[in-house]
Design an enzyme around this catalytic site. Structure first.
Site, short mmCIF file in Angstrom:
data_model
loop_
_atom_site.label_atom_id
_atom_site.label_comp_id
_atom_site.label_asym_id
_atom_site.label_seq_id
_atom_site.Cartn_x
_atom_site.Cartn_y
_atom_site.Cartn_z
N LYS A 11 0.77 -1.26 0.03
CA LYS A 11 0.05 -0.01 0.01
C LYS A 11 0.89 1.40 0.04
O LYS A 11 2.06 1.15 0.12
CB LYS A 11 -0.67 -0.01 1.18
CG LYS A 11 -2.02 -1.06 1.00
CD LYS A 11 -3.09 -1.04 2.24
CE LYS A 11 -4.20 -2.12 2.11
NZ LYS A 11 -5.17 -1.89 3.20
N TYR A 51 -12.34 -1.79 -3.93
CA TYR A 51 -13.06 -1.96 -2.88
C TYR A 51 -14.57 -1.96 -2.69
O TYR A 51 -15.21 -1.64 -1.67
CB TYR A 51 -12.30 -1.15 -1.93
CG TYR A 51 -10.99 -1.61 -1.30
CD1 TYR A 51 -10.79 -2.42 -0.49
CD2 TYR A 51 -10.01 -0.72 -1.75
CE1 TYR A 51 -9.42 -2.98 -0.01
CE2 TYR A 51 -8.52 -0.71 -0.88
CZ TYR A 51 -8.46 -2.14 -0.20
OH TYR A 51 -7.20 -2.30 0.11
N ASN A 114 -2.10 0.35 6.63
CA ASN A 114 -1.97 -0.85 7.26
C ASN A 114 -0.83 -1.71 6.40
O ASN A 114 -1.03 -2.85 6.18
CB ASN A 114 -2.74 -1.63 7.57
CG ASN A 114 -3.84 -1.93 6.74
OD1 ASN A 114 -3.70 -1.58 5.40
ND2 ASN A 114 -4.92 -2.62 7.01
N HIS A 117 -2.41 -5.45 1.48
CA HIS A 117 -3.44 -6.05 1.37
C HIS A 117 -3.25 -7.55 0.77
O HIS A 117 -2.34 -7.89 -0.11
CB HIS A 117 -4.34 -5.39 0.10
CG HIS A 117 -5.48 -6.23 -0.56
ND1 HIS A 117 -6.58 -6.16 0.43
CD2 HIS A 117 -5.21 -6.92 -1.61
CE1 HIS A 117 -7.32 -7.10 -0.56
NE2 HIS A 117 -6.83 -7.67 -1.66
N GLU A 128 -9.51 -10.50 -7.94
CA GLU A 128 -8.41 -9.14 -7.73
C GLU A 128 -7.48 -9.52 -8.71
O GLU A 128 -6.86 -8.28 -9.21
CB GLU A 128 -7.98 -9.28 -6.25
CG GLU A 128 -9.36 -8.86 -5.09
CD GLU A 128 -8.87 -8.87 -3.71
OE1 GLU A 128 -9.75 -8.74 -2.89
OE2 GLU A 128 -8.02 -9.53 -3.46
P1 RTP Z 1 -7.23 -5.78 3.00
O1 RTP Z 1 -8.56 -6.15 2.32
O2 RTP Z 1 -6.69 -4.43 2.91
O3 RTP Z 1 -6.34 -6.94 2.78
O4 RTP Z 1 -7.54 -5.67 4.64
P2 RTP Z 1 -8.42 -6.77 5.32
O5 RTP Z 1 -8.98 -7.78 4.73
O6 RTP Z 1 -7.61 -7.12 6.63
O7 RTP Z 1 -9.56 -5.74 5.80
P3 RTP Z 1 -11.03 -5.51 5.29
O8 RTP Z 1 -11.94 -5.73 6.11
O9 RTP Z 1 -11.10 -6.07 3.97
O10 RTP Z 1 -10.59 -3.81 4.99
C1 RTP Z 1 -10.28 -3.34 3.91
C2 RTP Z 1 -9.41 -2.31 4.58
O11 RTP Z 1 -10.25 -1.05 4.84
C3 RTP Z 1 -9.56 -0.42 6.17
N1 RTP Z 1 -10.50 -0.63 7.08
N2 RTP Z 1 -10.52 0.20 7.93
N3 RTP Z 1 -11.48 2.11 10.23
C4 RTP Z 1 -11.94 0.66 10.09
O12 RTP Z 1 -12.66 0.27 10.92
C5 RTP Z 1 -11.35 -0.12 9.02
N4 RTP Z 1 -11.59 -1.28 8.69
C6 RTP Z 1 -10.98 -1.73 7.63
C7 RTP Z 1 -8.17 -1.09 6.20
O13 RTP Z 1 -7.24 -0.34 5.74
C8 RTP Z 1 -8.44 -2.39 5.64
O14 RTP Z 1 -7.22 -3.06 5.28
MG MG Z 2 -9.99 -7.51 2.85
#
Ligand code: RTP
Ligand code: MG
Length: 143
Positions: A11, A51, A114, A117, A128
């Site tokens: 990222k 997204y 973070n 991804h 993706e």
């Molecule tokens: P990613 O898709 O980026 O690999 O991350 P992830 O599966 O661990 O998390 P996901 O639930 O898919 O959320 C995508 C990205 O959105 C941001 N996020 N912010 N502020 C919040 O509560 C929140 N929750 C998610 C994070 O940057 C996350 O990587």
């Molecule tokens: Mg995710």
């Protein structure tokens, strides 16, 4: 064990910190092979499309803003159980909750910035990968 492909992003925060190579080294150390890779700077439309599943979430505008804030590296990783293996290397979404030694524990600053991804399932990995790469941009690694 099944050889899988998963989709990964370094990222904007991690690219800005100049830790692309450090992150790629973690993939390699875990036995994941990079079979496609490029740097891109997402448009707002590209980030929103990628997204789309989070469109209704409160953090969506901030997520799109962050993902378009600078260049990213997108890559396809290949290896045994690649989807789950990559999620383990990444650690929890919130770096404060990420296990020690994971990418997010070591390189992420916040739940927004973070570092990485990774696809969360085989089906999302396929979608993706196709979002960023054509078939001829992926180079199968037989060794
Ligand atoms: P990613 O898709 O980026 O690999 O991350 P992830 O599966 O661990 O998390 P996901 O639930 O898919 O959320 C995508 C990205 O959105 C941001 N996020 N912010 N502020 C919040 O509560 C929140 N929750 C998610 C994070 O940057 C996350 O990587
Ligand atoms: Mg995710």
């Amino acid at each position: 064990m099944a050889i899988e492909r998963t989709f990964s992003i370094v990222k904007p925060d991690a690219v800005a910190k100049n830790v692309i190579g450090a992150i790629y080294s973690r993939f390699e150390a875990a036995g994941l092979k990079i079979v496609a890779s490029k740097m891109v700077h997402l448009s707002k439309e590209q980030a929103e499309g990628f997204y789309a599943e989070h469109k209704e979430r409160p953090f969506f505008p901030a997520l799109v803003e962050f993902m378009t804030s600078g260049p990213i590296m997108v890559q396809v990783l290949e290896g045994e159980n690649a989807v789950l293996a990559n999620r383990e290397i990444m650690g929890a979404t919130n770096p404060a909750e990420a296990a020690r030694g994971t990418l997010r524990s070591d390189f992420a600053d916040s739940i927004d910035a973070n570092a990485v991804h990774g696809s969360d399932a085989l089906a999302s990995a396929e979608r993706e990968i196709a979002y960023f790469f054509t078939a001829d941009e992926i180079c199968p690694r037989t060794r």
